[in-house]
Design a protein around this motif. Structure first.
Motif, PDB file in Angstrom:
ATOM      1  N   SER A   1      45.846  58.776  59.900  1.00  0.00           N
ATOM      2  CA  SER A   1      44.669  57.961  60.183  1.00  0.00           C
ATOM      3  C   SER A   1      44.839  56.568  59.569  1.00  0.00           C
ATOM      4  O   SER A   1      45.252  56.441  58.419  1.00  0.00           O
ATOM      5  CB  SER A   1      43.437  58.654  59.591  1.00  0.00           C
TER       6      SER A   1
ATOM      7  N   LYS B   1      47.719  53.239  65.185  1.00  0.00           N
ATOM      8  CA  LYS B   1      47.944  53.783  66.540  1.00  0.00           C
ATOM      9  C   LYS B   1      47.060  53.097  67.590  1.00  0.00           C
ATOM     10  O   LYS B   1      47.543  52.700  68.647  1.00  0.00           O
ATOM     11  CB  LYS B   1      47.678  55.299  66.551  1.00  0.00           C
ATOM     12  N   SER B   2      45.776  52.966  67.274  1.00  0.00           N
ATOM     13  CA  SER B   2      44.881  52.311  68.241  1.00  0.00           C
ATOM     14  C   SER B   2      45.264  50.843  68.407  1.00  0.00           C
ATOM     15  O   SER B   2      45.182  50.295  69.512  1.00  0.00           O
ATOM     16  CB  SER B   2      43.417  52.390  67.784  1.00  0.00           C
ATOM     17  N   THR B   3      45.695  50.235  67.307  1.00  0.00           N
ATOM     18  CA  THR B   3      46.138  48.832  67.372  1.00  0.00           C
ATOM     19  C   THR B   3      47.302  48.703  68.351  1.00  0.00           C
ATOM     20  O   THR B   3      47.322  47.806  69.201  1.00  0.00           O
ATOM     21  CB  THR B   3      46.559  48.362  65.955  1.00  0.00           C
TER      22      THR B   3
HETATM   23  N1  LIG Z   1      39.741  44.232  64.231  1.00  0.00           N
HETATM   24  C1  LIG Z   1      40.178  44.606  63.021  1.00  0.00           C
HETATM   25  N2  LIG Z   1      39.962  43.819  61.941  1.00  0.00           N
HETATM   26  C2  LIG Z   1      40.419  44.181  60.714  1.00  0.00           C
HETATM   27  N3  LIG Z   1      41.113  45.316  60.469  1.00  0.00           N
HETATM   28  C3  LIG Z   1      41.357  46.132  61.510  1.00  0.00           C
HETATM   29  C4  LIG Z   1      40.902  45.831  62.832  1.00  0.00           C
HETATM   30  N4  LIG Z   1      41.312  46.821  63.666  1.00  0.00           N
HETATM   31  C5  LIG Z   1      41.972  47.709  62.887  1.00  0.00           C
HETATM   32  N5  LIG Z   1      42.003  47.306  61.608  1.00  0.00           N
HETATM   33  C6  LIG Z   1      42.658  47.994  60.482  1.00  0.00           C
HETATM   34  O1  LIG Z   1      44.010  48.236  60.873  1.00  0.00           O
HETATM   35  C7  LIG Z   1      44.437  49.519  60.431  1.00  0.00           C
HETATM   36  C8  LIG Z   1      44.909  50.328  61.618  1.00  0.00           C
HETATM   37  O2  LIG Z   1      43.780  50.671  62.434  1.00  0.00           O
HETATM   38  P1  LIG Z   1      43.922  51.580  63.725  1.00  0.00           P
HETATM   39  O3  LIG Z   1      42.558  51.774  64.277  1.00  0.00           O
HETATM   40  O4  LIG Z   1      44.949  50.979  64.609  1.00  0.00           O
HETATM   41  O5  LIG Z   1      44.490  52.930  63.113  1.00  0.00           O
HETATM   42  P2  LIG Z   1      44.657  54.387  63.764  1.00  0.00           P
HETATM   43  O6  LIG Z   1      46.018  54.845  63.406  1.00  0.00           O
HETATM   44  O7  LIG Z   1      44.306  54.314  65.204  1.00  0.00           O
HETATM   45  O8  LIG Z   1      43.555  55.196  62.975  1.00  0.00           O
HETATM   46  P3  LIG Z   1      42.731  56.543  63.355  1.00  0.00           P
HETATM   47  O9  LIG Z   1      43.751  57.630  63.577  1.00  0.00           O
HETATM   48  O10 LIG Z   1      41.902  56.779  62.135  1.00  0.00           O
HETATM   49  O11 LIG Z   1      41.924  56.215  64.575  1.00  0.00           O
HETATM   50  C9  LIG Z   1      43.248  50.126  59.676  1.00  0.00           C
HETATM   51  O12 LIG Z   1      43.434  49.863  58.315  1.00  0.00           O
HETATM   52  C10 LIG Z   1      42.065  49.360  60.213  1.00  0.00           C
HETATM   53  O13 LIG Z   1      41.039  49.283  59.253  1.00  0.00           O
END
Ligand SMILES: Nc1ncnc2c1ncn2[C@@H]1O[C@H](COP(=O)(O)OP(=O)(O)OP(=O)(O)O)[C@@H](O)[C@H]1O
Length: 224
Positions: free
Chosen positions: A41, A45-47
């Motif tokens: 988490s 990944k979403s990024t």
């Molecule tokens: N628009 C934004 N501004 C600032 N920080 C961001 C933004 N979008 C994402 N982050 C940060 O970037 C990091 C990666 O976020 P992301 O949502 O891509 O993770 P993830 O692997 O998809 O997480 P999860 O499995 O919990 O959904 C996190 O620390 C998040 O807080």
């Protein structure tokens, strides 16, 4: 190669300083691939999915689509890229609760000024394919979680995009409903759609040809 990322860097401002989320990331996607992306988490990944979908920019690196470097697209060109090529399915659904199923699915086609009769034909086909034809007139707020997810997938694929990006598409669904969503993904894959699915769920990733793990700001190939 359908999509190719090389040396991607992405950071976000965290308080007063910038934090690197993706660094020197490479990724290659061939047409028709089905790919699962796993990772802890918050690892980004979403990024990554948002970059692939042309929703957010990146600071360094190149993104090629069908061999053309699209890294320097302007906002209009990114909008066009999304409209032509990308379907997004998220867990949040983003459905319009005050409209019925048909209208929700028709929405992306109405944006493209398609004639009404053609919209009707396309929406009815996808309703039929996803086995929600019977619910066409129902308000989406009255549907179950699994039905809503099928409507969200129907809306994403009705434009017949080449790439489906899905962010935890089965996250809140029970086992039976999850199976029906996986069958839909299998069908789409069989029809030649490229699938890139972010998931924590092993039963979802085992359905994919390729599994990657996002770790230490890069994608590592797990297996095929
Ligand atoms: N628009 C934004 N501004 C600032 N920080 C961001 C933004 N979008 C994402 N982050 C940060 O970037 C990091 C990666 O976020 P992301 O949502 O891509 O993770 P993830 O692997 O998809 O997480 P999860 O499995 O919990 O959904 C996190 O620390 C998040 O807080």
């Amino acid at each position: 190669m359908l999509l190719e990322l090389t040396g991607i860097k992405k950071s976000f401002k965290n308080g007063t300083r910038y934090e690197n989320i993706l660094e020197d990331l490479d990724f290659k996607v061939s047409k028709g691939d089905s790919i699962a992306i796993k990772g802890k988490s918050g690892c980004g990944k979403s990024t990554l999915l948002n970059i692939l979908g042309g929703l957010i920019s990146f600071e360094k690196g190149d993104m090629l689509f069908n061999g053309t470097n699209i890294s320097n697209h302007n906002a209009n060109e990114w909008a066009e890229y999304r409209k032509k090529n990308i379907a997004f399915v998220t867990q949040a659904f983003n459905l319009l609760d005050d409209r019925n199923v048909f209208d929700n699915i028709a929405l992306p086609l109405q944006y493209s000024n398609m004639p009404k009769q053609q919209i009707k034909t396309k929406v009815e086909k996808v309703l039929h394919d996803l086995e929600i034809y019977h619910a066409m007139k129902r308000n989406v707020s009255t549907l179950s979680g699994g039905e809503r997810q099928r409507v969200a997938i129907a809306r994403a694929i009705v434009k017949e995009p080449s790439i489906l990006l899905a962010d935890e598409p089965t996250g809140s669904l029970d086992e039976e409903t999850e199976k029906s969503i996986l069958r839909i993904f299998d069908d789409l894959h069989d029809k030649g759609m490229t699938l890139i699915i972010v998931t924590h769920d092993d039963s979802v990733s085992s359905h994919c040809q390729h599994i990657y793990e996002l770790q230490h700001k890069k994608l590592n190939y797990v297996n095929s």
